[in-house]
Design a protein around this motif. Sequence first.
Motif, PDB file in Angstrom:
ATOM      1  N   UNK A 153       0.682  -1.343   0.083  1.00 29.33           N
ATOM      2  CA  UNK A 153      -0.086  -0.057   0.191  1.00 29.33           C
ATOM      3  C   UNK A 153       0.959   1.333  -0.152  1.00 29.33           C
ATOM      4  N   UNK A 154       0.441   2.184  -0.723  1.00 28.41           N
ATOM      5  CA  UNK A 154       1.147   3.460  -0.983  1.00 28.41           C
ATOM      6  C   UNK A 154      -0.039   4.483  -0.756  1.00 28.41           C
ATOM      7  N   UNK A 155       0.390   5.541  -0.211  1.00 26.64           N
ATOM      8  CA  UNK A 155      -0.524   6.921  -0.372  1.00 26.64           C
ATOM      9  C   UNK A 155      -0.149   8.070  -1.185  1.00 26.64           C
ATOM     10  N   UNK A 156      -0.826   8.286  -2.050  1.00 28.63           N
ATOM     11  CA  UNK A 156      -0.430   9.238  -2.962  1.00 28.63           C
ATOM     12  C   UNK A 156      -1.426  10.608  -3.098  1.00 28.63           C
ATOM     13  N   UNK A 157      -0.991  11.678  -3.466  1.00 23.79           N
ATOM     14  CA  UNK A 157      -2.028  12.933  -3.446  1.00 23.79           C
ATOM     15  C   UNK A 157      -2.372  13.119  -4.964  1.00 23.79           C
ATOM     16  N   UNK A 158      -3.356  13.741  -5.152  1.00 25.88           N
ATOM     17  CA  UNK A 158      -3.760  14.027  -6.598  1.00 25.88           C
ATOM     18  C   UNK A 158      -4.576  12.975  -7.254  1.00 25.88           C
ATOM     19  N   UNK A 159      -5.257  13.251  -8.439  1.00 25.51           N
ATOM     20  CA  UNK A 159      -5.954  12.333  -9.242  1.00 25.51           C
ATOM     21  C   UNK A 159      -5.141  11.308 -10.060  1.00 25.51           C
ATOM     22  N   UNK A 160      -3.842  11.574 -10.504  1.00 27.44           N
ATOM     23  CA  UNK A 160      -3.254  11.114 -11.459  1.00 27.44           C
ATOM     24  C   UNK A 160      -1.746  10.697 -10.783  1.00 27.44           C
ATOM     25  N   UNK A 161      -1.139   9.893 -11.488  1.00 26.36           N
ATOM     26  CA  UNK A 161       0.044   9.363 -11.122  1.00 26.36           C
ATOM     27  C   UNK A 161       0.976   9.098 -12.491  1.00 26.36           C
ATOM     28  N   UNK A 162       2.148   9.478 -12.307  1.00 21.50           N
ATOM     29  CA  UNK A 162       2.959   9.402 -13.587  1.00 21.50           C
ATOM     30  C   UNK A 162       3.986   8.031 -13.510  1.00 21.50           C
ATOM     31  N   UNK A 163       4.399   7.746 -14.647  1.00 22.32           N
ATOM     32  CA  UNK A 163       5.085   6.608 -14.684  1.00 22.32           C
ATOM     33  C   UNK A 163       6.211   6.636 -13.871  1.00 22.32           C
ATOM     34  N   UNK A 164       7.046   7.840 -14.020  1.00 22.57           N
ATOM     35  CA  UNK A 164       8.315   8.137 -13.181  1.00 22.57           C
ATOM     36  C   UNK A 164       7.837   8.188 -11.518  1.00 22.57           C
ATOM     37  N   UNK A 165       6.992   8.659 -11.204  1.00 21.50           N
ATOM     38  CA  UNK A 165       6.608   8.540  -9.691  1.00 21.50           C
ATOM     39  C   UNK A 165       6.147   7.049  -9.594  1.00 21.50           C
ATOM     40  N   UNK A 166       5.729   6.455 -10.209  1.00 22.68           N
ATOM     41  CA  UNK A 166       5.481   4.959  -9.931  1.00 22.68           C
ATOM     42  C   UNK A 166       6.854   4.041  -9.794  1.00 22.68           C
ATOM     43  N   UNK A 167       7.763   4.433 -10.735  1.00 24.27           N
ATOM     44  CA  UNK A 167       9.086   3.657 -10.575  1.00 24.27           C
ATOM     45  C   UNK A 167       9.679   4.093  -9.098  1.00 24.27           C
ATOM     46  N   UNK A 168       9.361   5.456  -8.895  1.00 22.55           N
ATOM     47  CA  UNK A 168       9.904   5.791  -7.346  1.00 22.55           C
ATOM     48  C   UNK A 168       9.352   5.062  -6.192  1.00 22.55           C
ATOM     49  N   UNK A 169       8.105   5.048  -6.463  1.00 27.48           N
ATOM     50  CA  UNK A 169       7.312   4.483  -5.219  1.00 27.48           C
ATOM     51  C   UNK A 169       7.675   2.785  -5.298  1.00 27.48           C
ATOM     52  N   UNK A 170       7.928   2.259  -6.480  1.00 30.44           N
ATOM     53  CA  UNK A 170       8.222   0.629  -6.440  1.00 30.44           C
ATOM     54  C   UNK A 170       9.652   0.467  -6.028  1.00 30.44           C
ATOM     55  N   UNK A 171      10.556   1.189  -6.074  1.00 30.22           N
ATOM     56  CA  UNK A 171      11.822   0.960  -5.833  1.00 30.22           C
ATOM     57  C   UNK A 171      12.481   2.067  -5.080  1.00 30.22           C
ATOM     58  N   UNK A 172      13.030   1.991  -3.918  1.00 28.98           N
ATOM     59  CA  UNK A 172      13.692   2.741  -3.230  1.00 28.98           C
ATOM     60  C   UNK A 172      14.784   3.560  -3.783  1.00 28.98           C
ATOM     61  N   UNK A 173      15.534   2.629  -4.275  1.00 29.37           N
ATOM     62  CA  UNK A 173      16.804   2.823  -5.438  1.00 29.37           C
ATOM     63  C   UNK A 173      16.572   2.158  -6.514  1.00 29.37           C
ATOM     64  N   UNK A 174      15.934   2.737  -7.594  1.00 34.78           N
ATOM     65  CA  UNK A 174      15.696   2.114  -8.839  1.00 34.78           C
ATOM     66  C   UNK A 174      16.784   1.635  -9.574  1.00 34.78           C
ATOM     67  N   UNK A 175      16.649   0.403 -10.058  1.00 39.16           N
ATOM     68  CA  UNK A 175      18.296   0.078 -10.840  1.00 39.16           C
ATOM     69  C   UNK A 175      18.306   0.844 -12.082  1.00 39.16           C
ATOM     70  N   UNK A 176      19.503   0.998 -12.339  1.00 43.90           N
ATOM     71  CA  UNK A 176      19.997   2.101 -13.570  1.00 43.90           C
ATOM     72  C   UNK A 176      20.858   1.473 -14.339  1.00 43.90           C
ATOM     73  N   UNK A 177      21.058   2.058 -15.382  1.00 39.84           N
ATOM     74  CA  UNK A 177      21.983   1.352 -16.558  1.00 39.84           C
ATOM     75  C   UNK A 177      21.319   1.411 -18.002  1.00 39.84           C
TER      76      UNK A 177
END
Length: 87
Positions: free
Chosen positions: A20-44
Amino acid sequence: MANDKEKNEKETTIIVNGREKTVTGKEISFNELVQLAFETPPTGQNICFTITYRKAQGNKPEGTLAEGEDVKVKKGTIFNVTATDKS
């Protein structure tokens, strides 16, 4: 002190990768979801993210979210965010 926009944004509970994650607003972006899914997103240069969703708000309640897109959320919208190495 919060500005007027922040005061009017209601909080919504969504599910990202089973958590469960709590967000504000009516929409969420691709990049915001990546940040919510991974504390430190994989890079490369070969890393790509795939986001699928269901139980979303509006006329497209389920589908795949591409980079640069956003989706309307409601309580209980479910997102699965996966990182893939294209090598």
